[in-house]
Design an enzyme around this catalytic site. Structure first.
Site, PDB file in Angstrom:
ATOM      1  CD  GLU A 118      -2.999  -1.077   2.257  1.00 34.15           C
ATOM      2  OE1 GLU A 118      -4.157  -1.431   2.033  1.00 34.15           O
ATOM      3  OE2 GLU A 118      -2.620  -0.673   3.379  1.00 34.15           O
ATOM      4  CD  GLU A 200      -4.699  -5.639   2.671  1.00 32.50           C
ATOM      5  OE1 GLU A 200      -5.457  -4.821   3.232  1.00 32.50           O
ATOM      6  OE2 GLU A 200      -3.472  -5.630   2.811  1.00 32.50           O
TER       7      GLU A 200
END
Length: 579
Positions: A118, A200
């Site tokens: 991320e 995710e």
């Protein structure tokens, strides 16, 4: 997982638990990463490896080892800052060669490897693409070209602008209830072909101390999962099984929201691995898309071991020689935990007052994170980085000013992951004047266990209503039957750390919630005839009427509540400003 129809398990690699100090590596026991991956393969699961070096995961410091801050607290992580990238390169030179034989092309189960994590949620305007490109090239040099490298970022163009890395598969993450088509369209724009992947998919969400337990409706989660499967997307469910931040391994989100010990996450499998309604609903859905293994699974039974009497062993200060056996570190000014090689937990700062004072303000603006102030062992109050960082005290020449500081967990997300030192990170003043000449004691409460275990039969422990950081001890027997998991119910206690047989179960704070019980795996419980020694380091106030204190070992858990002591009251209330 395999019984529910999952094909792969996705795992983080936390750098800090494998390289505990520079050049000292641990891949044994609970840290046996290769053994875990082989176990997944034997079970029938493929593996998606999230190798970091940054992992987030609400894990302490995002997985970075705190020793990287020892010599320079101003280094910029997740960049080409030499103070950061040099230890990263050394770490990956150890980790990645261990992973190469486990790649799918080499007969292992690892089918994909994530580079960083991320990054689009961290980087600034310039994106730091030199850093992520450096990592990509490093991964390829150790793993070869026959492996799918990928990135994970939020489902927005702004995230992938900095998070995507040329030559890797850019995937997105998002939770239940959103617009699946729009989220995956973002991924399409950043990849020339290739699969659609939600790397995710949030089946639940994380918790913070002093907050409520997060929940995601089962029907909503199943509906979004079905939408993704119907268009042929690959989905990683984060989390599929909850976890536990044993010890001091919980992280914190900015500005400073601290995650509890339990990482239950409202996941399909609880932190103890028990089945939930959400698990059964997801399994039923997956059965419509594939033939499931003919395996019957069930939740493991738990055991209520009952009440455990907790008696006061000593104050923290009275046990200082045991919990800080080495000589203190002396410095004119307070040093951070990292500067004296104390990564986690607690540190005691001691200064001898040089002048008689009227009531003056003690100011500790650099408290990181929570400090318990004492004069000659007498509690004065508590300081907190998110609240009061000063208090009025009346001191006399020659008195010992002690500040016991709790590191509650380093920030693990966003730009505030930088400047993440702990302890006291700036000067302390009294009446506006700097206090100089400090002794610093790195605290290790596990040092207590051998002494307490040897002396449990002749313990000097006693009931107490003390309102200063103190150590309490309880003994219980595991029985001769099969040992089972249990839950330590700390209702009535205030805030502290729990240890069983020398194993650090984690932090407790039932007055803040939402976690009231701590998960106790059966592997740390002894069967008869060996006694089990439970140690609580209670920082604020123990629920001890005349007949002593108690905890309970229950067969059920509570991570969605708050609990206060309702028995006889102490003679005075612990407070953050005491004259």
């Amino acid at each position: 997982m395999y019984a529910a129809g999952l094909d792969a398990v996705q795992i983080y690699v936390p750098w800090n638990v494998h390289e505990t100090s520079p050049g000292v590596y641990d891949f044994d026991g609970q840290q046996d990463l290769v053994g875990f991956i082989r176990m997944a393969q034997k079970t029938g699961l493929l593996v998606i490896l999230r190798a970091g070096p940054y992992i987030c995961g609400e894990w302490e410091f995002g997985g970075f080892p705190p020793w990287i801050l020892k010599n320079n607290g101003s280094i910029v992580v997740r960049s080409m800052d030499p103070g950061y990238i040099k230890p990263v390169d050394k770490w990956l030179a150890v980790l990645l060669p261990k992973m190469r034989p486990l790649l799918y092309s080499n007969g292992g189960p690892v089918i994909m490897v994530q580079v960083e994590n991320e990054y689009g949620s961290y980087s600034g305007v310039d994106c730091g693409l030199d850093y992520t490109a450096h990592l990509r090239d490093l991964f390829k040099s150790y793993l070869g070209d026959d492996i799918v490298l990928f990135t994970t970022d939020g489902d927005g163009d702004g995230y992938l602008k900095c998070g995507a890395i040329n030559g890797t598969l850019a995937t997105v993450d998002f939770g239940a209830g959103g617009n699946v088509t729009a989220a995956l369209d973002v991924m399409r724009q950043w990849n020339k072909g290739g699969p659609l992947v939600n790397s995710e998919f949030y089946t639940g969400w994380l918790d913070y101390w002093q907050g409520s337990h997060s929940r995601v409706d089962t029907d909503t989660a199943v509906k979004s999962l079905k939408e993704m499967l119907d268009i042929g997307a690959s989905v990683n469910m984060y989390m599929f099984e909850g976890g536990t931040n044993f010890g001091y391994m919980n992280g914190a989100d900015p500005p400073f929201n601290v995650c509890p010990t339990s990482y239950d996450y409202d996941a399909p499998l609880t932190e103890a691995g028990d089945l939930t309604e959400k698990y059964n609903a997801i399994k039923t859905l997956l059965a419509k898309y594939k033939t499931l293994p003919n395996i019957t699974v069930h939740s493991l039974p738990k055991k209520a071991y009952g009440n455990v009497t907790m008696l006061k062993y000593s104050t923290v200060l009275d046990s200082l020689e045991s919990i800080a056996p080495s000589e203190p570190v002396h410095s004119p000014h307070p040093l951070s935990m990292e500067e004296i090689d104390q990564g986690y937990g607690f540190i005691l700062y001691r200064h001898i007052i040089q002048d008689d004072n009227i009531v003056k303000e003690l100011s500790v603006p650099g408290i990181r994170d929570r400090g318990y102030v004492m004069l000659d062992g007498e509690p004065q109050g508590m300081l907190d980085r998110t609240g009061a960082t000063s208090m009025n005290i009346l001191s006399r020449k020659g008195q010992s000013l002690d500040i016991l500081v709790e590191n509650q967990g380093r920030i693990n997300f966003g730009a505030q992951i930088n400047g993440n030192r702990k302890g006291i990170i700036s000067d302390v003043t009294l009446g506006g004047n700097n206090l100089t000449e400090w002794d610093m004691y790195p605290i290790n409460f596990t040092q207590l266990y051998p002494t307490i275990h040897q002396k449990h039969g002749e313990s000097n422990a006693k009931p107490s209503l003390d309102l200063q950081p103190s150590i309490y001890v309880g003994i219980f027997m595991g029985g001769s039957d099969e040992i089972k998991d249990t839950y330590l119910n700390l209702c009535g206690w205030s805030k502290g750390q729990a240890f069983l047989n020398g194993f650090n179960l984690g932090r407790y704070w039932p007055t803040a919630g939402p976690q009231v019980t701590l998960y106790v795996p059966k592997g740390v419980i002894y069967a008869d005839p060996q006694p089990n020694v439970l140690v609580l380091v209670e920082l604020e106030a123990a629920p001890c009427p005349g007949d002593g204190c108690y905890v309970q070992l229950n067969d059920h858990y509570n991570v969605s509540g708050r609990c206060f002591y309702e028995g006889p009251k102490p003679t005075y209330k612990f407070r953050s400003n005491r004259l």
